[in-house]
Structure formats: structure tokens, C-alpha cells
Write an enzyme that holds these catalytic residues in place. Structure first.
Site, PDB file in Angstrom:
ATOM      1  N   GLU A 190       0.850  -1.191   0.000  1.00 33.78           N
ATOM      2  CA  GLU A 190       0.000   0.000   0.000  1.00 33.78           C
ATOM      3  C   GLU A 190       0.889   1.246   0.000  1.00 33.78           C
ATOM      4  O   GLU A 190       2.077   1.168   0.354  1.00 33.78           O
ATOM      5  CB  GLU A 190      -0.867   0.024   1.262  1.00 33.78           C
ATOM      6  CG  GLU A 190      -1.871  -1.102   1.342  1.00 33.78           C
ATOM      7  CD  GLU A 190      -2.814  -1.145   0.158  1.00 33.78           C
ATOM      8  OE1 GLU A 190      -3.484  -0.150  -0.134  1.00 33.78           O
ATOM      9  OE2 GLU A 190      -2.872  -2.199  -0.505  1.00 33.78           O
ATOM     10  N   LYS A 205      -9.752  -6.910   4.873  1.00 34.25           N
ATOM     11  CA  LYS A 205     -10.232  -7.943   3.949  1.00 34.25           C
ATOM     12  C   LYS A 205     -11.008  -9.029   4.711  1.00 34.25           C
ATOM     13  O   LYS A 205     -12.016  -9.540   4.215  1.00 34.25           O
ATOM     14  CB  LYS A 205      -9.054  -8.543   3.195  1.00 34.25           C
ATOM     15  CG  LYS A 205      -8.415  -7.537   2.229  1.00 34.25           C
ATOM     16  CD  LYS A 205      -7.082  -8.024   1.722  1.00 34.25           C
ATOM     17  CE  LYS A 205      -6.459  -7.035   0.766  1.00 34.25           C
ATOM     18  NZ  LYS A 205      -5.040  -7.309   0.501  1.00 34.25           N
TER      19      LYS A 205
END
Ligand code: NDP
Ligand SMILES: N[C@@H](CC=O)C(=O)O
Ligand code: NA
Length: 432
Positions: A190, A205
Site C-alpha cells: 500500500e 479484507k
């Protein structure tokens, strides 16, 4: 039918992948959708940045309204990341009756139910397959493929960056920071990689997966999270010695009506299917009462794999449009959320402690384990060179999380226990 016009929010690693797939797979898209697909505008921060695709000069914009308010744009693909601004952009796109496809797990884990409700209200689709395990079609598998079953357990390697780091540290002995840098250069990590290494990306997630898998509104705060940054080469060596492989594992487990969801470094027997998932690959193991064990494996990050999921969602939107059912696929969760208490979470644990190397210490430690109701499956004691300490490594039998935490509290108080070096969950049995 006129061609489909797409507006992109973001044109980075994933956005460029979307442009490539739309260009290179146009024949297949036309066959499925019945008309050509083109990217009309893309919002970026820097118009002059070098990109991995060649673009028409007027395609990029710095003004979100050129994507969100353009009546010719049918579908908005959000691949810019971030939460608050992005939420407003998506709400505006939906109010303007544009379907939305997003790869943004940060956003969906926090505002998913609000955005899905707004989509349904506006008779628009909001699809987010790319947000979990990149190119693996796991959300569709849960929602459609396993629609008739009751899912009781999901275990996943759902962060490519940390799996890449652990694989390289374990197989090649590479230093943590060096491998993290490599993952950033390869485009897996990220923008702020602390979300990857602290387990937060995987937790987002798992919140999305368990909400869909258990049909229960699991929020990010419900996920117990521990990242990989404290894992040492000693931990990896002991794991190997004991027949295990260390992985960052998301676990979502339902027993009767109660669930536990966590993300933590976990020791898996080296024969376990998830133990053999290497590098940036992801895998999700799903257990359903009727289907039994299933496993979904593939690339969880990277430009083209992630873009595949996004463009497939775009095809889904267009198929719904043909059937006149946009905005109808979202259903509110069926069950009230019920989380397990610590007394109800059963697991085995790996524990590494430094203790004074004195007569009787090991037997006192074994007494404390038995007094606290935690029994061990394996124990090793080794002297630590050039110190008056020894290292004790234990793998426990199953114990409740509450009993195990009580044990850790007690060990910490003892003056012959120098330091609790590490503690990890253990799943599965090592073959003897
Ligand atoms: N990379 C991966 O493997 C995966 C990523 N994702 C998710 O996909 C999304 C995109 O990731 P990725 O492509 O890697 O990210 P990048 O950082 O590579 O790209 C982000 C893009 O969005 C633009 N952007 C960012 N913020 C703004 C803003 N405030 N205003 C305008 N434009 C903005 C950037 O513009 P500019 O280029 O001018 O800087 C850039 O083009 C994220 O939500 C990520 O979590 C999901 C699965 C896998
Ligand atoms: N940073 C993420 C990208 C995909 O979601 C990862 O490493 O898995
Ligand atoms: Na996916």
C-alpha cells in the site's frame, strides 16, 4: 447499443492495469457486453507523472467532477485509495446514477454497508471483487458459488506484501526492511505499507470476507489484529525446527451463532495447503457445512491480476444492465452479529521465553502452566550463549484465549522469567 464509457478515479498501478485490459481484451468484452468499452476520463494528482500506459493527452484530469458529473460516463472505477474523500466521490457517482467498481478495502471495510445501501437506493451496482485477494474471484465464490451453503470457517493469506516478506525471510534469510522495499517497488504494498505489515490491510479484507461469508455485519473493530513486524529470524528458525511455517493468517470461525475473526502471525504445519502459498500469492480456505473444504488460490496483488477482477466486475454491471437488475444484488446481512468471548476462542500457541538458567526453573514453569490450565504438546530448553539465561520454547495444546492470556500475565510477573520474546497462534497438527 452505444459503447460503454468508463471514468477512472486514479491511474496508478491498478488503474493502468485496467486501461491495459480494456484495450487488450476488447474483443472479449464486446462479445460479453455487446458493445465496445472505452475509458473517457481519469482523475489523478499529477498530470505529468510517467505512467506504464500511453494515454490520450486529454484523458487525465485534476477535477473529480469531470468524472463524477459527466453524463456520458456510465461506470466509475475507483482505484485511487483513501477513505473520506473517496466515500464522498462514490456517493456522488451513485447519486448521479453511475455504477461503481472499487478495489478499495479500506473504504469497503468501514463504509461498505452505507455505500451498498446508497447503490441499491439509486438502482446502481457497487462491486468490489478486487478489494479482497486481488485477482482471486473469492467474493463471487462466496456470494454466488456457495450461496446454498452455510460457511463455518475461512482461513486466508489475504495480504500479498506480508506473504512476500515472510517467504523471502524464511527461504532466503533476507532482512525484513530490504524485502519490504522490494514489495513496494513491485507495486504490492500500500502507499503507506504500515497497513500491510501491521495486519490492518488483511483485517479489512477479513471484515469484508466474514460479513459476506457469515451474512453478519462484521466491522473492522471486531477483528483482532497483530502484524508481522515483530517476527524475528529466531521465531522462523524455531517454527521450522518444530515442523511449522509462519504465515500471516486471517481466521474467521463460526460455531453455532458466534464468530471470531482475527489476523495474526500463525504457525501452520508445513504440509498445510496454506503453508505452501509463496511470495505475493494469496489463498483463501473456505469450509462449508455441505461442501466441505474448498481452497481459492491466486495472485492477491499487482497491476493486471487486480485489474482483471475490476474489469470482470464491469462485465457484471453490464450483464445486470442488460437484464434490468442493477442495484438488486445487495442483500442486508441475515444474522445479528454475535462475537465469541475470549473463553470461547480455542487455539494452540507457540511461546518463546527467556528465563534464568537455574536449577528448578523449568519445573516451576511447567507447574505454572498446569496451574493455569494450559498443557503443552512440545517443550524445548536451550542455553543462550554468553548469558546466564536459557530459552524455553513451548507449543501448547488447545486452550481458551482467556486461560492463555492469564498464563502470560502470570509468567510476566515472575522474576526468573527475563522476557516473553514471542507468542503466536498455531493451527493444525504436525504429522509425526
Ligand atoms: N496495488 C495492488 O496490488 C492492489 C491495490 N488495491 C487497491 O487499489 C487502489 C489503488 O491502488 P494502486 O493502484 O496500487 O495505488 P497507486 O498509488 O499506484 O495509484 C493511486 C492513483 O490514484 C491517484 N490519486 C490518489 N489520491 C488521489 C487524490 N486525492 N486525487 C486524485 N487522484 C488521486 C494517483 O494519482 P497520481 O498517479 O497522479 O499520483 C494514482 O494515479 C487502492 O485502494 C489499493 O488498496 C487492491 C488490490 C491490489
Ligand atoms: N497491499 C495489498 C495489495 C492488495 O490488496 C497486498 O499486499 O495484498
Ligand atoms: Na478478489
Amino acid at each position: 447499443m452505444k459503447g460503454i464509457s468508463v471514468g477512472l478515479l486514479g491511474m496508478g498501478t491498478v488503474g493502468c492495469g485496467v486501461v491495459k485490459i480494456v484495450e487488450n481484451h476488447q474483443d472479449k468484452l464486446i462479445h460479453q457486453i455487446g458493445c465496445p468499452v472505452s475509458v473517457k476520463k481519469a482523475l489523478v494528482k499529477d498530470l505529468h507523472k510517467e505512467r506504464s500506459v500511453s494515454l490520450q493527452p486529454d484523458l487525465l484530469t485534476l477535477h473529480s467532477e469531470e468524472v463524477l458529473d459527466d453524463p456520458e460516463i456510465d461506470v466509475v472505477i475507483e482505484v485511487m485509495g483513501g477513505v473520506e474523500d473517496t466515500r464522498h466521490y462514490i456517493l456522488r457517482a451513485l447519486q448521479n446514477k453511475k455504477h461503481v467498481v472499487t478495489a478499495n478495502k479500506d473504504l469497503m471495510a468501514v463504509y461498505g454497508s452505507e455505500l451498498l445501501a446508497a447503490a441499491a437506493e439509486n438502482k446502481c451496482d457497487l462491486f468490489y471483487e478486487a478489494s479482497v485477494a486481488g485477482g482471486i474471484p473469492i467474493l463471487r465464490s462466496l456470494v454466488d458459488g456457495l450461496a446454498s451453503d452455510r460457511i463455518t470457517k475461512m482461513m486466508g493469506i489475504v495480504n500479498g506484501t506480508t506473504n512476500f516478506i515472510l517467504t523471502k525471510m524464511d527461504n532466503e534469510g533476507s532482512p525484513y526492511l530490504e524485502v519490504l522495499k522490494e514489495a513496494q517497488q513491485l507495486g504490492f504494498a500500500e502507499a503507506d505499507p504500515t497497513a500491510d505489515v501491521d495486519g490492518l490491510d488483511a483485517a479489512r479484507k477479513m471484515a469484508i470476507l466474514s460479513t459476506l461469508g457469515f451474512s453478519m455485519n462484521i466491522e473492522l473493530d471486531d477483528v483482532h489484529v497483530k502484524g508481522i513486524s515483530a517476527i524475528s529470524s529466531e521465531d522462523l528458525q524455531y517454527s521450522k525446527k518444530l515442523g511449522y511455517t509462519m504465515k500471516l493468517i486471517g481466521i474467521a470461525h463460526r460455531e453455532k451463532e458466534k464468530v471470531e475473526v482475527s489476523v495474526q502471525p500463525t504457525l501452520l504445519p508445513k504440509e498445510h495447503p496454506l503453508a505452501n502459498v509463496q511470495n505475493e500469492f494469496n489463498a483463501v480456505y473456505v469450509y462449508g457445512e455441505a461442501v466441505g473444504e474448498t481452497m481459492f488460490y491466486g495472485p492477491g496483488a499487482g497491476s493486471l491480476p487486480t485489474a482483471t477482477a475490476i474489469v470482470s466486475d464491469l462485465v457484471g454491471v453490464m450483464k445486470n444492465k442488460r437484464l434490468g437488475v442493477n442495484g438488486k444484488s445487495w442483500v442486508t446481512p441475515q444474522f445479528q452479529k454475535k462475537l465469541k468471548e475470549k473463553e470461547e476462542v480455542q487455539a494452540k500457541h507457540f511461546l518463546r521465553i527467556h528465563v534464568k538458567d537455574e536449577v528448578g526453573v523449568l519445573s516451576q514453569i511447567t507447574n505454572i502452566f498446569s496451574n493455569k490450565g494450559v498443557s503443552f504438546e512440545k517443550i524445548l530448553q536451550l542455553p543462550l550463549k554468553e548469558t546466564a539465561l536459557s530459552e524455553v520454547v513451548v507449543v501448547t495444546h488447545h486452550a481458551s484465549l482467556q486461560l492463555y492470556e492469564n498464563l502470560l500475565d502470570e509468567l510476566e510477573k515472575l522474576d526468573y522469567v527475563e522476557e516473553i520474546k514471542s507468542s503466536y497462534r498455531v493451527e493444525g497438527e504436525v504429522a509425526v
